[in-house]
Enzyme design. Structure first.
Site, short mmCIF file in Angstrom:
data_model
loop_
_atom_site.label_atom_id
_atom_site.label_comp_id
_atom_site.label_asym_id
_atom_site.label_seq_id
_atom_site.Cartn_x
_atom_site.Cartn_y
_atom_site.Cartn_z
N ASP A 106 -84.24 25.34 -50.67
CA ASP A 106 -83.88 26.06 -51.89
C ASP A 106 -84.50 27.45 -51.99
OD1 ASP A 106 -82.26 24.03 -52.80
OD2 ASP A 106 -83.93 22.98 -53.76
N HIS A 260 -81.68 20.39 -46.79
CA HIS A 260 -80.84 19.33 -47.37
C HIS A 260 -79.42 19.82 -47.58
CE1 HIS A 260 -82.47 21.57 -50.81
NE2 HIS A 260 -81.37 21.23 -51.47
O1 LIG Z 1 -76.07 17.95 -54.91
C1 LIG Z 1 -76.76 17.66 -53.94
O2 LIG Z 1 -76.64 16.60 -53.32
C2 LIG Z 1 -77.77 18.64 -53.42
C3 LIG Z 1 -78.02 19.72 -54.40
C4 LIG Z 1 -78.71 20.87 -53.79
O3 LIG Z 1 -78.45 21.26 -52.68
C5 LIG Z 1 -79.75 21.54 -54.54
O4 LIG Z 1 -80.05 21.15 -55.68
O5 LIG Z 1 -80.34 22.48 -53.97
#
Ligand SMILES: O=C(O)CCC(=O)C(=O)O
Length: 285
Positions: A106, A260
């Site tokens: 992030d 992620h």
């Molecule tokens: O919605 C998701 O599964 C991941 C969300 C996401 O990438 C984030 O909050 O940075």
């Protein structure tokens, strides 16, 4: 509080703690330590209001907001709402088109990217909408020695604007004015491609296809194949924990050593409604 590993790659399940009751300092320290060891923590069966999630998140640092206020909680702007629910024809929260469908950590476009984030499931679909997390310590450690040597001292350029990134382009469900959404002037950031985790002292691969678009001092002929190699390597299945959301889950991950991705595929009429908080971090070194 019990902490049990859930996957060989990374991740632990934490039970026996109610996060809506402010944890004492010893519990916070135990959570920090568990995060250091497991990189992703899954607290099951929680029920936190937005202010309770904010209060818990603040125990780990200041909170950071996104550049644009789209999808922020109307009363608690430290909370980003992720949702596939529509009201009056409009999504009430960000869909993966805005947050998550390309692998990332992030806010790495910022000079000081987020140290960690929390997502809390207020509604979870029966099927689909999983989130994948990948371990960037192992990704780094399993690179060929020659690639590791090449990366030493190199910095990648991280940009927020998807229009400048062919690997993370706008999708059809991006339903806002892209010029307005990405037109906010945000300086690009330069970050070491391998960062040292300030707490563990371990080295982690610190690039992602969502934000890293080029390498300082290398022309694209050399940089792009290297980035492609790293992006293919960092999402190898053996580095990944796949989280299937259950109502009440609160997932806390470390952005300094993981990436992620939202996997999508929510089966209708499933609703996935999550609250996210992001904790401020340091400049990577
Ligand atoms: O919605 C998701 O599964 C991941 C969300 C996401 O990438 C984030 O909050 O940075």
């Amino acid at each position: 509080m019990r902490v049990e590993r859930i996957c060989d790659a990374l991740g632990a399940e934490v039970t026996g703690i109610d996060l809506s009751r402010p944890p004492d300092d010893a519990a916070i320290e135990a959570i920090r330590q568990a995060l250091r060891e497991h990189l992703v923590l899954v607290f099951r069966g929680q029920k936190l209001s937005a202010p309770e999630q904010i209060a818990f998140s603040r125990r780990f640092g200041d909170l950071v907001r996104r550049i644009r206020d789209d999808f922020l909680h109307p009363d608690y702007p430290d909370v980003l709402v992720l949702s596939n629910r529509k009201e009056k024809g409009e999504y009430v929260g960000a869909t993966p088109a805005y947050a998550g469908f390309t692998w990332h950590a992030d806010l790495t476009y910022a000079e000081r990217p987020s140290m960690g984030s929390m997502l809390h499931a207020l509604e979870a679909p029966a099927k689909g909408g999983d989130t994948a997390f990948a371990n960037m310590y192992t990704a780094y450690e399993t690179l060929p020695g020659e690639t590791r040597r090449k990366l030493a001292g190199l910095k990648a350029i991280h940009v927020r604007d998807r229009r400048k990134n062919p690997r993370a382009q706008l999708t059809a469900d991006f339903d806002r004015d892209a010029d307005e959404y990405y037109g906010v002037p945000v300086p690009d950031s330069l970050h070491p491609m391998v960062r040292t985790h300030p707490e563990s002292g371990r080295k982690a691969l610190f690039v992602s296809p969502r934000f890293a678009v080029a390498i300082e001092g290398l022309d694209d002929e050399e940089a792009q194949p290297l980035l492609d190699e790293l992006f293919a390597h960092q999402r190898r299945p053996e580095f990944i924990y796949r989280h299937q959301w259950r109502l009440g889950d609160l997932v806390f991950w470390d952005n300094r050593c993981t990436i992620h991705k939202a996997l999508g595929g929510i089966e209708p009429p499933g609703i996935r409604h999550l609250h996210r908080t992001s904790i401020a971090g340091d400049a990577p070194f």
